[in-house]
Design a protein around this motif. Structure first.
Motif, PDB file in Angstrom:
ATOM      1  N   PHE A  76       0.828  -1.210   0.000  1.00 53.70           N
ATOM      2  CA  PHE A  76       0.000   0.000   0.000  1.00 53.70           C
ATOM      3  C   PHE A  76       0.860   1.257   0.000  1.00 53.70           C
ATOM      4  O   PHE A  76       0.506   2.264  -0.635  1.00 53.70           O
ATOM      5  N   VAL A  77       1.953   1.232   0.706  1.00 55.82           N
ATOM      6  CA  VAL A  77       2.850   2.391   0.715  1.00 55.82           C
ATOM      7  C   VAL A  77       3.420   2.643  -0.683  1.00 55.82           C
ATOM      8  O   VAL A  77       3.474   3.784  -1.156  1.00 55.82           O
ATOM      9  N   MET A  78       3.829   1.581  -1.357  1.00 56.01           N
ATOM     10  CA  MET A  78       4.367   1.730  -2.706  1.00 56.01           C
ATOM     11  C   MET A  78       3.306   2.262  -3.665  1.00 56.01           C
ATOM     12  O   MET A  78       3.569   3.128  -4.504  1.00 56.01           O
ATOM     13  N   LEU A  79       2.066   1.728  -3.565  1.00 61.29           N
ATOM     14  CA  LEU A  79       0.989   2.240  -4.424  1.00 61.29           C
ATOM     15  C   LEU A  79       0.718   3.707  -4.135  1.00 61.29           C
ATOM     16  O   LEU A  79       0.456   4.493  -5.056  1.00 61.29           O
ATOM     17  N   ILE A 134       2.887   5.914  -3.080  1.00 58.84           N
ATOM     18  CA  ILE A 134       3.983   6.702  -3.657  1.00 58.84           C
ATOM     19  C   ILE A 134       3.811   6.837  -5.162  1.00 58.84           C
ATOM     20  O   ILE A 134       3.978   7.921  -5.740  1.00 58.84           O
ATOM     21  N   VAL A 135       3.457   5.713  -5.819  1.00 62.13           N
ATOM     22  CA  VAL A 135       3.257   5.756  -7.282  1.00 62.13           C
ATOM     23  C   VAL A 135       2.118   6.705  -7.633  1.00 62.13           C
ATOM     24  O   VAL A 135       2.217   7.502  -8.589  1.00 62.13           O
ATOM     25  N   GLN A 136       1.025   6.642  -6.882  1.00 61.49           N
ATOM     26  CA  GLN A 136      -0.102   7.522  -7.178  1.00 61.49           C
ATOM     27  C   GLN A 136       0.271   8.982  -6.934  1.00 61.49           C
ATOM     28  O   GLN A 136      -0.118   9.873  -7.698  1.00 61.49           O
ATOM     29  N   PHE A 137       1.001   9.243  -5.874  1.00 68.61           N
ATOM     30  CA  PHE A 137       1.422  10.615  -5.597  1.00 68.61           C
ATOM     31  C   PHE A 137       2.290  11.162  -6.725  1.00 68.61           C
ATOM     32  O   PHE A 137       2.099  12.297  -7.176  1.00 68.61           O
ATOM     33  N   VAL A 138       3.225  10.350  -7.183  1.00 67.53           N
ATOM     34  CA  VAL A 138       4.091  10.781  -8.286  1.00 67.53           C
ATOM     35  C   VAL A 138       3.260  10.997  -9.551  1.00 67.53           C
ATOM     36  O   VAL A 138       3.471  11.965 -10.293  1.00 67.53           O
ATOM     37  N   SER A 139       2.285  10.097  -9.802  1.00 61.22           N
ATOM     38  CA  SER A 139       1.437  10.244 -10.982  1.00 61.22           C
ATOM     39  C   SER A 139       0.627  11.535 -10.919  1.00 61.22           C
ATOM     40  O   SER A 139       0.524  12.266 -11.911  1.00 61.22           O
ATOM     41  N   ILE A 140       0.062  11.832  -9.756  1.00 65.17           N
ATOM     42  CA  ILE A 140      -0.706  13.071  -9.601  1.00 65.17           C
ATOM     43  C   ILE A 140       0.199  14.284  -9.750  1.00 65.17           C
ATOM     44  O   ILE A 140      -0.164  15.287 -10.376  1.00 65.17           O
ATOM     45  N   LEU A 141       1.394  14.196  -9.193  1.00 68.37           N
ATOM     46  CA  LEU A 141       2.336  15.307  -9.270  1.00 68.37           C
ATOM     47  C   LEU A 141       2.712  15.611 -10.717  1.00 68.37           C
ATOM     48  O   LEU A 141       2.697  16.773 -11.149  1.00 68.37           O
ATOM     49  N   PHE A 142       3.032  14.561 -11.480  1.00 71.05           N
ATOM     50  CA  PHE A 142       3.368  14.768 -12.883  1.00 71.05           C
ATOM     51  C   PHE A 142       2.158  15.245 -13.671  1.00 71.05           C
ATOM     52  O   PHE A 142       2.289  16.035 -14.604  1.00 71.05           O
ATOM     53  N   GLY A 143       0.964  14.724 -13.312  1.00 71.13           N
ATOM     54  CA  GLY A 143      -0.240  15.175 -14.004  1.00 71.13           C
ATOM     55  C   GLY A 143      -0.503  16.651 -13.793  1.00 71.13           C
ATOM     56  O   GLY A 143      -0.873  17.375 -14.727  1.00 71.13           O
ATOM     57  N   LEU A 144      -0.290  17.135 -12.549  1.00 75.48           N
ATOM     58  CA  LEU A 144      -0.475  18.553 -12.282  1.00 75.48           C
ATOM     59  C   LEU A 144       0.562  19.388 -13.028  1.00 75.48           C
ATOM     60  O   LEU A 144       0.243  20.450 -13.573  1.00 75.48           O
ATOM     61  N   ALA A 145       1.792  18.907 -13.038  1.00 76.86           N
ATOM     62  CA  ALA A 145       2.828  19.645 -13.767  1.00 76.86           C
ATOM     63  C   ALA A 145       2.537  19.673 -15.261  1.00 76.86           C
ATOM     64  O   ALA A 145       2.719  20.697 -15.938  1.00 76.86           O
TER      65      ALA A 145
END
Length: 490
Positions: free
Chosen positions: A131-134, A136-147
């Protein structure tokens, strides 16, 4: 013969005897505490010499039944540092324990339990790690999506060619320029640019993507002796520069004039007129005008605002007998008044957006209209200014073009992440009812997240015969990249 000295003769004998008694008492207290924690006796207290009477603390330790609170503490004892130290102490003391049956049961039962807890602890640790890895992946995905959202996509960048049609970067290449090349290499796609005025380059981004429909929300504002149709989602977003004419009518006139040139090789205007897409000149562009203000007051202003397109013959119209297709088809929705749309039986160039759910052949939602009629005259999409006794057959291709409804309200969210049999029956009944009357089906209010679910619904709707997809993501819709991917589910 010298007399043997006893402990009593020693001056410190009483102190030593007291110390010894205190130590014995501490050992008994330690046993009682460990009994509450659900652990075994210390190894050095496991066996008693043969013939000795068991101590009162031993009897109490071995005979007491564990309480629920003791069981709970025993469960979590292996996870604590104290439990681990005591567990190691117990393991080290195993060779010194008695071989009696009662002693073996007292020893082995906690060991088996600790083994189970180790497996459970390992499993929980693995689950938490996943769950922690998922996360982190989702956070990075959202971060790149916002950028990524701060940068224009390929359609926005290419739309600048529409703003400067006379700028040709490849003018040195022979044959790179021709009069109608503004939309070359663009293939029309059955998608509708929802709330098109929100895009970085309104109208042109949708055309560059190949969308055959754009939407403009219009507000008729009469103030300071100035009347106009302003474009925006709410009144707070309106500005004097953003009007229906400046954002859509005038740009379409320029594009269509360019697509219908008169040259030395082509000395007359084509009949019918060419549309905006050079690869498919017969494809009409649907301009969906969403009436946000009172329909009866807004209607004459919309009719007047379309005059530049009308006088050049660029509008689709009904001549009393048949519909004549043109480069632009205007459809009224929202508070568009159906009675005014259908009033002229010999000529009309504004068509209605009919209520799709009301046209379903086995409709069970007709009560929605009857209830809405009681609430007022401007009833929203598909219901404005319609008589209470109207029937589904009143809507046909002579007065309507679209048949639309909210997917969320009439079909519902796919709770198990797929469309149920009942939902599919409703979709098919609505599509049959609209197509039988010559209307094109459009759903708005589709789920937009997760993207995998959205793409699945797009595939189902297109397969079932929906004519145009109401979309916000132009790139995904027009390129039809709807194959399920792992990243589409967050």
């Amino acid at each position: 013969m010298p007399r043997r000295r006893s402990l009593s003769d020693n001056p410190s004998s009483s102190l030593s005897h007291a110390t010894f008694s205190n130590n014995i008492r501490k050992i008994d207290d330690f046993q009682d505490r460990e009994d509450i924690a659900g652990l075994d006796k210390p190894a050095f207290m496991a066996d008693s010499p043969v013939g000795d009477e068991p101590k009162r603390s031993d009897l109490r330790w071995s005979g007491r039944q564990p309480t629920p609170w003791m069981r709970i503490r025993g469960i979590f004892a292996p996870f604590s540092s104290r439990g681990k130290s005591l567990e190691s102490d117990t393991d080290d003391a195993l060779p010194l324990l008695s071989s009696s049956d009662s002693s073996e049961r007292l020893i082995e039962r906690p060991r088996r339990r600790v083994g189970k807890f180790r497996v459970l602890r390992w499993f929980l640790s693995l689950l938490v790690g996943i769950f922690v890895m998922l996360g982190i992946v989702q956070f990075v995905s959202i971060l790149f999506g916002l950028a990524y959202s701060f940068f224009p996509d390929e359609f926005d960048r290419a739309a600048t060619n529409w703003l400067n049609p006379d700028h040709h970067p490849n003018t040195d290449a022979p044959g790179s320029y021709y009069p109608t090349d503004i939309s070359r290499d663009i293939t029309p796609v059955g998608c509708h640019s929802h709330n098109d005025y929100w895009r970085r380059v309104p109208l042109f981004s949708a055309l560059q993507a190949g969308c055959i429909g754009v939407e403009a929300d219009v507000w008729f504002i009469d103030q300071n002796d100035h009347q106009d149709l302003y474009v925006g989602h709410t009144t707070s977003s309106l500005t004097p520069e953003r009007t229906l004419r400046s954002m859509y009518v005038d740009p379409l006139v320029k594009i269509l004039d360019r697509q219908n040139p008169i040259t030395g090789f082509h000395e007359s205007v084509d009949q019918p007129r060419n549309g905006v897409f050079d690869t498919d000149p017969g494809q009409t562009l649907i301009l969906l005008v969403d009436f946000k203000t009172d329909g009866a007051l807004t209607w004459p202003r919309v009719v007047e605002g379309l005059q530049p397109l009308r006088e050049r013959g660029y509008l689709t119209y009904f001549n009393g007998e048949e519909v004549v297709n043109g480069p632009v088809t205007v459809v009224g929705t929202g508070n568009a008044p159906f009675d005014l749309v259908s009033a002229n039986s010999s000529y009309r160039d504004i068509f209605f957006d009919a209520p799709l759910d009301f046209l379903a052949e086995d409709s069970i939602t007709k009560d929605r209209k009857r209830q809405a009629v009681q609430d007022g005259n401007n009833l929203g999409q598909g219901l404005s200014s319609t008589p209470s006794d109207i029937t589904p057959d009143a809507f046909n291709y002579t007065n309507s073009f679209y048949a639309s409804t909210s997917f969320k309200d009439t079909i519902g969210f796919p709770r198990p992440f797929h469309l149920t049999a009942q939902q599919m029956d409703s979709i098919r009944a609505q599509i049959r009812g609209a197509h039988r009357r010559g209307l094109k089906v459009r759903y708005w209010g589709l789920p937009s997240w997760p993207r995998g679910l959205r793409n699945h619904i797009w595939r189902v709707l297109v397969h079932e015969g929906v004519d145009i997809l109401n979309v916000d993501d132009l790139q995904s819709a027009t390129k039809k990249e709807w194959t399920p991917k792992v990243g589409d589910w967050w």
